[in-house]
Design an enzyme around this catalytic site. Structure first.
Site, PDB file in Angstrom:
ATOM      1  N   ASP A 124       0.934  -1.125  -0.056  1.00 66.15           N
ATOM      2  CA  ASP A 124      -0.033  -0.153  -0.058  1.00 66.15           C
ATOM      3  C   ASP A 124       0.683   1.291  -0.046  1.00 66.15           C
ATOM      4  O   ASP A 124       1.768   1.363  -1.099  1.00 66.15           O
ATOM      5  CB  ASP A 124      -0.966  -0.081   1.200  1.00 66.15           C
ATOM      6  N   TYR A 147      -1.939  11.437   1.767  1.00 63.80           N
ATOM      7  CA  TYR A 147      -2.888  11.608   0.545  1.00 63.80           C
ATOM      8  C   TYR A 147      -2.869  13.169   0.289  1.00 63.80           C
ATOM      9  O   TYR A 147      -2.928  13.333  -1.271  1.00 63.80           O
ATOM     10  CB  TYR A 147      -4.170  11.242   1.034  1.00 63.80           C
ATOM     11  N   HIS A 155      -6.972  -7.398   0.555  1.00 62.40           N
ATOM     12  CA  HIS A 155      -6.045  -6.142   0.449  1.00 62.40           C
ATOM     13  C   HIS A 155      -4.701  -6.300   1.278  1.00 62.40           C
ATOM     14  O   HIS A 155      -3.433  -5.572   1.153  1.00 62.40           O
ATOM     15  CB  HIS A 155      -6.686  -4.930   0.733  1.00 62.40           C
TER      16      HIS A 155
END
Length: 287
Positions: free
Chosen positions: A95, A202, A263
């Site tokens: 990730d 982000y 995930h």
């Protein structure tokens, strides 16, 4: 396992370290911190030295002042390994950690023995990230850039636990993968600065993500470090079909599907995850 505080690149980093042998740097994703790697660490510490830091903004590491993205995390990790006296090492990431590994490899290719990835963002995903049927999967990437986001999620511990567990359970195929540590994760992200610290990734990555979604991401040269990717069969966030262009980013690629997980392969099936990591680094002579 020992817990260290290392000063590097102008900040203090919390690092969990265990085992002995060739060093492997383990880079977590969001919403995670070093503890996500504990099942893998316990299975590999008889063969490798496992180094699992909290990235800047996460866990017990220093917090950034504003956006803080993969290039900056990569510089942190190189300085951290310098601080530990380690010149050459392998890297395992997932990730956000996988996003960090790409500039890390471009900044210091000669220091890296090999790269092992679980599901992550890379340029070849392109406009598929923003396809209409994907919008309900990526809403959080916009929400995390809002000034009010840390205050809303962190209004109470229950709020924080509900938010973090939404992703840990929702993105997993084996829904109980984090049950034993869910409270530890909630407590960690509820600490001062950790929600905003994680959201800083982000904020920093937004422009690059938009360029990727438009098909306008700059074409960087391929990474020439030996690379292994084990991509989850049932990842609702990053479908396995998105692996089709990995060869454009990694010139020495070993790609296979990781079956029956979502995930978080390293938490959902740590036996197989550790076996895959160990086998790859043995194949390339780093064991």
């Amino acid at each position: 396992m020992e817990h260290l505080t290392i000063e590097a690149n102008g900040a203090k980093f919390h690092v969990a370290r265990a085992g002995s042998g060739k060093p492997l740097l383990l880079l977590h994703g969001w919403p995670e911190f070093w503890l996500t790697w504990e099942p893998v660490i316990s299975r590999l510490s008889d063969r490798f030295m496992l180094i699992a830091p909290d990235l800047r903004g996460f866990g017990d590491s220093a917090k950034p002042d504003g956006p803080f993205g993969p290039d900056s995390h990569a510089a942190d990790m190189l300085a951290l390994m310098d601080g530990l006296g380690i010149d050459r090492f392998g890297v395992v990431g997932h990730d956000v950690g996988g996003a960090v590994m790409q500039p890390l490899a471009r900044q210091a290719e000669g220091r890296l023995a090999g790269l092992f990835f679980f599901d992550f963002v890379y340029p070849g995903i392109g406009p598929r990230m923003a396809a209409p049927d994907r919008l309900n999967h990526i809403w959080y990437q916009s929400f995390h850039q809002m000034e009010m986001a840390p205050a809303l999620v962190g209004a109470s511990r229950d709020n924080c636990r509900l938010y973090i567990s939404h992703f840990l359970k929702g993105w997993a195929h084996r829904k109980n993968a984090f049950d034993d540590v869910l409270d530890a994760f909630a407590d960690n992200f509820f600490k001062d600065g950790n929600l905003a610290g994680g959201f800083a990734h982000y904020r920093a990555s937004h422009a690059g993500r938009v360029a990727m979604m438009k098909g306008e991401a700059p074409q960087a040269p391929p990474i020439n470090v030996p690379t292994c990717v084990r991509w989850a069969e049932h990842d609702p966030l990053f479908p396995y079909a998105w692996t089709d262009r990995l060869g454009e980013t990694f010139s020495e690629l070993d790609l296979k599907m990781f079956p029956d997980v979502g995930h978080f392969p390293h938490r959902e099936d740590p036996d197989r995850a550790a076996a895959e990591i160990g086998a790859f680094f043995q194949r390339i002579g780093w064991s």
